[in-house]
Design a protein around this motif. Structure first.
Motif, PDB file in Angstrom:
ATOM      1  N   SER A   1       0.830  -1.211   0.000  1.00 45.58           N
ATOM      2  CA  SER A   1       0.000   0.000   0.000  1.00 45.58           C
ATOM      3  C   SER A   1       0.862   1.258   0.000  1.00 45.58           C
ATOM      4  O   SER A   1       0.591   2.220  -0.736  1.00 45.58           O
ATOM      5  CB  SER A   1      -0.918  -0.007   1.224  1.00 45.58           C
ATOM      6  N   LEU A   2       1.910   1.250   0.807  1.00 45.56           N
ATOM      7  CA  LEU A   2       2.812   2.400   0.891  1.00 45.56           C
ATOM      8  C   LEU A   2       3.603   2.572  -0.393  1.00 45.56           C
ATOM      9  O   LEU A   2       3.764   3.688  -0.910  1.00 45.56           O
ATOM     10  CB  LEU A   2       3.764   2.212   2.079  1.00 45.56           C
ATOM     11  N   LEU A   3       4.090   1.456  -0.932  1.00 50.03           N
ATOM     12  CA  LEU A   3       4.919   1.498  -2.138  1.00 50.03           C
ATOM     13  C   LEU A   3       4.147   2.046  -3.333  1.00 50.03           C
ATOM     14  O   LEU A   3       4.663   2.850  -4.115  1.00 50.03           O
ATOM     15  CB  LEU A   3       5.441   0.089  -2.440  1.00 50.03           C
ATOM     16  N   TYR A   4       2.896   1.609  -3.472  1.00 48.60           N
ATOM     17  CA  TYR A   4       2.090   2.017  -4.635  1.00 48.60           C
ATOM     18  C   TYR A   4       1.112   3.154  -4.314  1.00 48.60           C
ATOM     19  O   TYR A   4       0.355   3.568  -5.189  1.00 48.60           O
ATOM     20  CB  TYR A   4       1.322   0.804  -5.189  1.00 48.60           C
ATOM     21  N   GLU A   5       1.150   3.606  -3.054  1.00 48.44           N
ATOM     22  CA  GLU A   5       0.264   4.692  -2.609  1.00 48.44           C
ATOM     23  C   GLU A   5      -1.178   4.393  -3.022  1.00 48.44           C
ATOM     24  O   GLU A   5      -1.825   5.170  -3.729  1.00 48.44           O
ATOM     25  CB  GLU A   5       0.721   6.037  -3.172  1.00 48.44           C
ATOM     26  N   ALA A   6      -1.670   3.242  -2.558  1.00 45.29           N
ATOM     27  CA  ALA A   6      -2.974   2.771  -3.027  1.00 45.29           C
ATOM     28  C   ALA A   6      -3.721   1.991  -1.948  1.00 45.29           C
ATOM     29  O   ALA A   6      -3.117   1.459  -1.009  1.00 45.29           O
ATOM     30  CB  ALA A   6      -2.779   1.867  -4.245  1.00 45.29           C
ATOM     31  N   ASN A   7      -5.055   1.934  -2.105  1.00 50.48           N
ATOM     32  CA  ASN A   7      -5.850   0.955  -1.372  1.00 50.48           C
ATOM     33  C   ASN A   7      -5.568  -0.403  -1.996  1.00 50.48           C
ATOM     34  O   ASN A   7      -5.336  -0.495  -3.207  1.00 50.48           O
ATOM     35  CB  ASN A   7      -7.343   1.259  -1.492  1.00 50.48           C
ATOM     36  N   VAL A   8      -5.608  -1.454  -1.182  1.00 49.55           N
ATOM     37  CA  VAL A   8      -5.245  -2.783  -1.673  1.00 49.55           C
ATOM     38  C   VAL A   8      -6.414  -3.758  -1.500  1.00 49.55           C
ATOM     39  O   VAL A   8      -6.936  -3.924  -0.398  1.00 49.55           O
ATOM     40  CB  VAL A   8      -4.001  -3.327  -0.941  1.00 49.55           C
ATOM     41  N   LEU A   9      -6.791  -4.398  -2.591  1.00 48.60           N
ATOM     42  CA  LEU A   9      -7.821  -5.437  -2.572  1.00 48.60           C
ATOM     43  C   LEU A   9      -7.134  -6.789  -2.674  1.00 48.60           C
ATOM     44  O   LEU A   9      -6.448  -7.071  -3.670  1.00 48.60           O
ATOM     45  CB  LEU A   9      -8.790  -5.235  -3.737  1.00 48.60           C
ATOM     46  N   VAL A  10      -7.279  -7.600  -1.638  1.00 52.84           N
ATOM     47  CA  VAL A  10      -6.626  -8.912  -1.581  1.00 52.84           C
ATOM     48  C   VAL A  10      -7.624  -9.992  -1.974  1.00 52.84           C
ATOM     49  O   VAL A  10      -8.672 -10.155  -1.334  1.00 52.84           O
ATOM     50  CB  VAL A  10      -6.071  -9.192  -0.177  1.00 52.84           C
ATOM     51  N   ALA A  11      -7.307 -10.725  -3.035  1.00 51.90           N
ATOM     52  CA  ALA A  11      -8.175 -11.805  -3.514  1.00 51.90           C
ATOM     53  C   ALA A  11      -7.706 -13.115  -2.895  1.00 51.90           C
ATOM     54  O   ALA A  11      -6.776 -13.760  -3.382  1.00 51.90           O
ATOM     55  CB  ALA A  11      -8.129 -11.878  -5.035  1.00 51.90           C
ATOM     56  N   GLY A  12      -8.354 -13.513  -1.801  1.00 52.17           N
ATOM     57  CA  GLY A  12      -8.038 -14.771  -1.142  1.00 52.17           C
ATOM     58  C   GLY A  12      -9.008 -15.859  -1.566  1.00 52.17           C
ATOM     59  O   GLY A  12     -10.003 -15.600  -2.238  1.00 52.17           O
ATOM     60  N   LYS A  13      -8.731 -17.078  -1.156  1.00 51.16           N
ATOM     61  CA  LYS A  13      -9.588 -18.209  -1.547  1.00 51.16           C
ATOM     62  C   LYS A  13     -11.005 -18.072  -1.000  1.00 51.16           C
ATOM     63  O   LYS A  13     -11.977 -18.393  -1.678  1.00 51.16           O
ATOM     64  CB  LYS A  13      -8.975 -19.519  -1.035  1.00 51.16           C
TER      65      LYS A  13
END
Length: 260
Positions: free
Chosen positions: A43-55
């Motif tokens: 998130s910090l590296l890409y300056e973004a909200n992160v959507l995690v696609a888990g099983k």
């Protein structure tokens, strides 16, 4: 608008990788390989909200947040059990929903009230939930269809809900007069009421739209029977917009009704 990226769970297999790619394509946002990095680092590296696609579920982290938003029926599950035992449900009492009614939830959020409404109106009824944030709408839409539960009535109630990614007033303006029996307004509370972490995470990543006179007027035009408002007991929305307040002495939120 905050940048959004999609990545996989910490130790992804091929299924997880394909799911993340699918979500990326569905939402039109970049897919970033996890590479064993923490969500906060990505998130910090890409300056973004992160959507995690888990099983098992999609988890949505606001930038800098360690608490994700994800779909869960939340209070709807035990509220449904209470209904089946013949106990009262203040939300349904305020809405006065009947079998085969149509119900428009202008502020779907995690969808708990819409699930109860869907159960009340049954297979011949119609429930549409609006969510202005496209990522939240996507997560909730998939969750309503894919959430695994052995409770058949809960499952069917969730599956019947139609999620529309649209701002409420914009959607209402496109509807004919009296096209839904009940129109429901539950704007993001001015004060925190819900105790679930999922509600708090929704406050972080969701869009906040204050209640306006235009919104109430459009809701009243589209409603055939009534407009129902849910708000904090200290809120002045009831008086400001002419709702009849349904006082609940033991609750932190009240319902208000505008009858047609």
């Amino acid at each position: 608008m905050q940048r959004i990226i999609v990545t996989t769970a910490g130790r992804p297999d091929e299924e997880s990788y394909q799911l993340a790619k699918q979500v990326s394509e569905d939402l039109g946002v970049p897919f970033i390989p996890r590479k064993k990095r923490s969500i906060s680092k990505i998130s910090l590296l890409y300056e973004a909200n992160v959507l995690v696609a888990g099983k098992n579920r999609l988890e949505y982290y606001g930038k800098g947040s360690h608490m994700p938003f994800f779909f869960h029926p939340d209070t709807a599950a035990f509220r449904l059990k209470r209904l089946k035992r013949g106990e009262s449900e203040p939300f349904l009492e305020a809405c006065a929903l009947q079998s085969s009614d149509s119900f428009l939830d202008c502020t779907l959020g995690v969808g708990s009230d819409a699930i109860i409404a869907s159960y009340a109106v049954g297979e011949k009824g119609k429930v549409i939930g609006l969510e202005v944030d496209p990522v939240i709408a996507y997560i909730v839409r998939r969750g309503l269809k894919e959430y695994e539960t052995a409770e058949i009535s809960l499952k069917r109630s969730m599956e019947r809900i139609q999620v529309v990614p649209c701002e409420a007033v914009e959607f209402l303006k496109m509807q004919a007069d009296e096209s839904f029996e009940v129109v429901y307004l539950d704007p993001m509370f001015e004060q925190t009421i819900e105790e679930s972490n999922n509600f708090e995470s929704l406050r972080e990543v969701g869009s906040h739209h204050p209640l306006t006179e235009e919104w109430v007027n459009e809701a009243y035009r589209v409603a055939k029977k009534r407009v129902v408002l849910k708000a904090h007991f200290r809120s002045t929305h009831f008086e400001d917009f002419g709702f009849e307040r349904k006082v609940r002495l033991t609750s932190k939120f009240h319902f208000g009704v505008l009858e047609k």
